[in-house]
Design an enzyme around this catalytic site. Sequence first.
Site, PDB file in Angstrom:
ATOM      1  N   CYS A  39       0.528  -1.180   0.364  1.00 35.21           N
ATOM      2  CA  CYS A  39       0.468   0.164  -0.223  1.00 35.21           C
ATOM      3  C   CYS A  39       0.627   1.462   0.669  1.00 35.21           C
ATOM      4  CB  CYS A  39      -0.938  -0.065   1.027  1.00 35.21           C
ATOM      5  SG  CYS A  39      -2.532  -1.379   1.388  1.00 35.21           S
ATOM      6  N   ALA A  40       1.844   1.619   0.945  1.00 39.86           N
ATOM      7  CA  ALA A  40       2.875   2.558   0.638  1.00 39.86           C
ATOM      8  C   ALA A  40       3.645   3.082  -1.012  1.00 39.86           C
ATOM      9  CB  ALA A  40       3.632   1.986   1.656  1.00 39.86           C
TER      10      ALA A  40
END
Length: 349
Positions: free
Chosen positions: A143-144
């Site tokens: 997700c980062a």
Amino acid sequence: MMSARAHISAVATAVPAHVLDQTEVVERSREIFAPDVPGFERFTDAYRNAAIETRHSCVPIDWYAQEHPFSERNDLYIAHAIDLLSRVSQELFDQAGITAADVDAIVVASTTGVATPSLDALLLERLTFRRDVQRLPVFGLGCAGGVSGLARAAQMAMSQPDACVLYLVVELCGLTFRVNDTSKSNIIATALFGDGAAGALLGCKQPGPAVMGWGEHTWEDSLDVMGWEVGDDGLGVLFSRDIPHLVRTRLRDPAYAFLERHGLGPQDIARHACHPGGAKVLDALEEVYGLPAGDLVFARDILRRYGNMSAATAMFVLAETMGEGVPGNWLMSAMGPGFTASFALLEAS
């Protein structure tokens, strides 16, 4: 020494054709899990509390009720990822009035499948990029990756002030669902994750919000918070139920330290383009950044319409933020495997 700032001149998004309604997902999940998961009904609260109405999928909902080997999943990943990235790229070119041949470098972030040659190389066979275009695939940030990938693209643009850099991100989270996996992570994933792609054009001589800085923070002893379990049938999601608590109790110090390095405090941020990992994560982010409850309107709206598309989601929120066009400092933030928080500071005039 890099001095010129990279500017984001255009942002575009794309989703696959199949729409998953959350109410239908609940019923299909009940059919799949209830026979083998005692007390499955207690999980249905997760679907209702996710604050998600619809998501998009590259495969129809019936696909999820069958077993699929990793090879099939990965073939689908590559085919649909290239289709979505082609759509995003063309939309960006149309916005900017350029062609693929005007792009000097490509950065592609993705963690939901494996491609060698990488997705950026495969994209060269679909669109008319120059053969000397620079390529940087980014894998493993989860997700980062939406925020950190944008930072890497900005870094490339700043190192070559005359260059046009194409940043792309695609995640096909649904393809990682495993019908025989009755773990809590796999069940909760069916309530949260969707498929999508996004991208941006960056350059030092282009208009648009400037990327003023970026940063990351990886916590010690946190490798088990989020990631993949690799099995014969594909990539199985692993994430801790404590992520909202970790955000609430551990994000403040690195986030505020990042802002302080740029001479800013939370009161100096005009807009937040946060990755909406889930409704409870957004509640925690609002507390950390000192925002009123419900203030992260764009993030909540993207979550409602598209679910959590992993790395692509923050770029969807950025697209909404750019559309609003409020001047000032914007903070992008996301969290991914490591356990890592990624930040990017933008300035819009």
